[in-house]
Design a protein around this motif. Structure first.
Motif, mmCIF file in Angstrom:
data_model
loop_
_atom_site.group_PDB
_atom_site.id
_atom_site.type_symbol
_atom_site.label_atom_id
_atom_site.label_comp_id
_atom_site.label_asym_id
_atom_site.label_seq_id
_atom_site.Cartn_x
_atom_site.Cartn_y
_atom_site.Cartn_z
ATOM 1 N N LEU A 37 0.835 -1.256 -0.090
ATOM 2 C CA LEU A 37 0.027 0.000 -0.083
ATOM 3 C C LEU A 37 0.953 1.255 -0.051
ATOM 4 O O LEU A 37 0.464 2.362 -0.386
ATOM 5 N N ARG A 38 2.141 1.210 0.679
ATOM 6 C CA ARG A 38 3.002 2.330 0.486
ATOM 7 C C ARG A 38 3.590 2.754 -1.015
ATOM 8 O O ARG A 38 3.968 3.729 -1.011
ATOM 9 N N ASN A 39 2.962 1.950 -1.866
ATOM 10 C CA ASN A 39 3.274 2.293 -3.381
ATOM 11 C C ASN A 39 2.296 3.188 -3.895
ATOM 12 O O ASN A 39 2.602 3.647 -5.042
ATOM 13 N N ILE A 40 1.312 3.385 -3.085
ATOM 14 C CA ILE A 40 0.412 4.367 -3.727
ATOM 15 C C ILE A 40 0.682 5.766 -3.377
ATOM 16 O O ILE A 40 1.037 5.994 -2.042
ATOM 17 N N PRO A 41 0.743 6.709 -4.243
ATOM 18 C CA PRO A 41 1.445 8.106 -4.257
ATOM 19 C C PRO A 41 0.437 8.444 -3.005
ATOM 20 O O PRO A 41 -0.888 8.411 -3.117
ATOM 21 N N THR A 42 0.745 9.536 -1.859
ATOM 22 C CA THR A 42 -0.140 10.218 -1.146
ATOM 23 C C THR A 42 -1.022 11.159 -1.891
ATOM 24 O O THR A 42 -1.919 10.996 -1.275
ATOM 25 N N LYS A 94 -6.760 10.410 -1.988
ATOM 26 C CA LYS A 94 -7.825 10.849 -1.755
ATOM 27 C C LYS A 94 -9.023 10.100 -2.786
ATOM 28 O O LYS A 94 -10.254 10.243 -2.545
ATOM 29 N N TYR A 95 -8.491 9.325 -3.800
ATOM 30 C CA TYR A 95 -9.228 8.639 -4.433
ATOM 31 C C TYR A 95 -9.889 7.428 -3.971
ATOM 32 O O TYR A 95 -10.913 6.927 -4.558
#
Length: 262
Positions: A79-84, A88-89
């Motif tokens: 999940l850390r690969n998802i950009p901060t 919001k999406y």
């Protein structure tokens, strides 16, 4: 850059993406129908068809992804690969979970909760791996539109089988529309970040709440259902708009490829 279609030693799914998807869907439907027939003849519980069909499918998927080393390519990433900036999406997914929680929960027991945790996790893993993983990834080689629309439609069609278990036609039609929109949302999120883990978690929690929730058939769930459908339509529109805005940006500073097809 060498295009995928020009690479030597292509896999069958690369050479025949449409046929691959047809085979996957037919095998899944066949497994569920056969399991449903067995459950009906033996007068088993309503969860039996899914357990009978999905349990071996989950084992096969696990072996396949492990032997072929396809876990990451299929979308199983941290999940850390998802950009901060993209977190919001996923917020509307929490909103949907909040809505379906409003009806409350029925009588719970440790055995019931434990069973449905296993059951819904099994369903979430199999369905997401097949529809937002294998099918989506295969069709993405043709186009993003084909991947999103086809995976969503097939995901919706699969829920037609619920009519075979005695579900009313009205409930089945509503579920078809709901699963189509929800499938589109999850496919668009897969398109954006190529991470299937949050989709499996949402699918798991969503179904767990549904199975453990109160049965509101006597009072009616139509207002809840219609509101959620409206939310999903707006959610799809937002994700499509976001994708188009990102695609229209200058090449510099944009990702050079979709995260799922690296």
């Amino acid at each position: 850059m060498i295009k995928p279609n020009s690479r030597p030693n292509q896999s069958f799914s690369e050479r025949k993406p449409v046929l691959t998807v047809v085979i996957i869907e037919l095998l899944l439907l066949l497994a569920v129908v056969v399991a449903g027939a067995i459950a009906t003849m033996k007068q088993l519980d309503y969860t039996a068809p899914v357990l009978i069909s999905f349990s071996p499918i989950a084992i096969v998927l696990t072996i396949y992804l492990t032997v072929r080393r396809q876990w990451r390519e299929t979308g199983f990433r941290s999940l850390r690969n998802i950009p901060t900036r993209d977190a919001k999406y996923y917020i509307p997914l929490l909103f949907v979970l909040g809505i379906i929680t409003i009806k409350g929960f029925g009588e719970l027991s440790l055995s019931k909760v434990s069973f449905f945790i296993f059951f819904t996790l099994l369903v979430a893993f199999v369905e997401e791996t097949i529809y937002r993983g294998l099918i989506f990834k295969t069709l993405l080689r043709k186009s993003a539109v084909a991947a999103v629309m086809t995976s969503s439609i097939l995901f919706s069609i699969t829920h037609l089988l619920n009519a075979l278990s005695g579900q009313s036609m009205t409930d089945t039609i509503m579920q078809l529309i709901y699963s189509l929109l929800l499938g589109a949302v999850l496919a668009l999120l897969m398109l954006k970040n190529g991470n299937i883990v949050p989709l499996i978690l949402f699918h798991f929690i969503h179904n767990l709440i549904q199975f453990l929730g109160n049965d509101l058939q006597d009072t009616g769930t139509l207002p809840y259902d219609l509101f959620i459908l409206a939310v999903l339509i707006a959610y799809c529109a937002w994700l499509v708009w976001s994708h188009r805005m990102n695609a229209s940006k200058p090449f510099k500073g944009r990702k050079q490829s979709n995260p799922i097809v690296r």
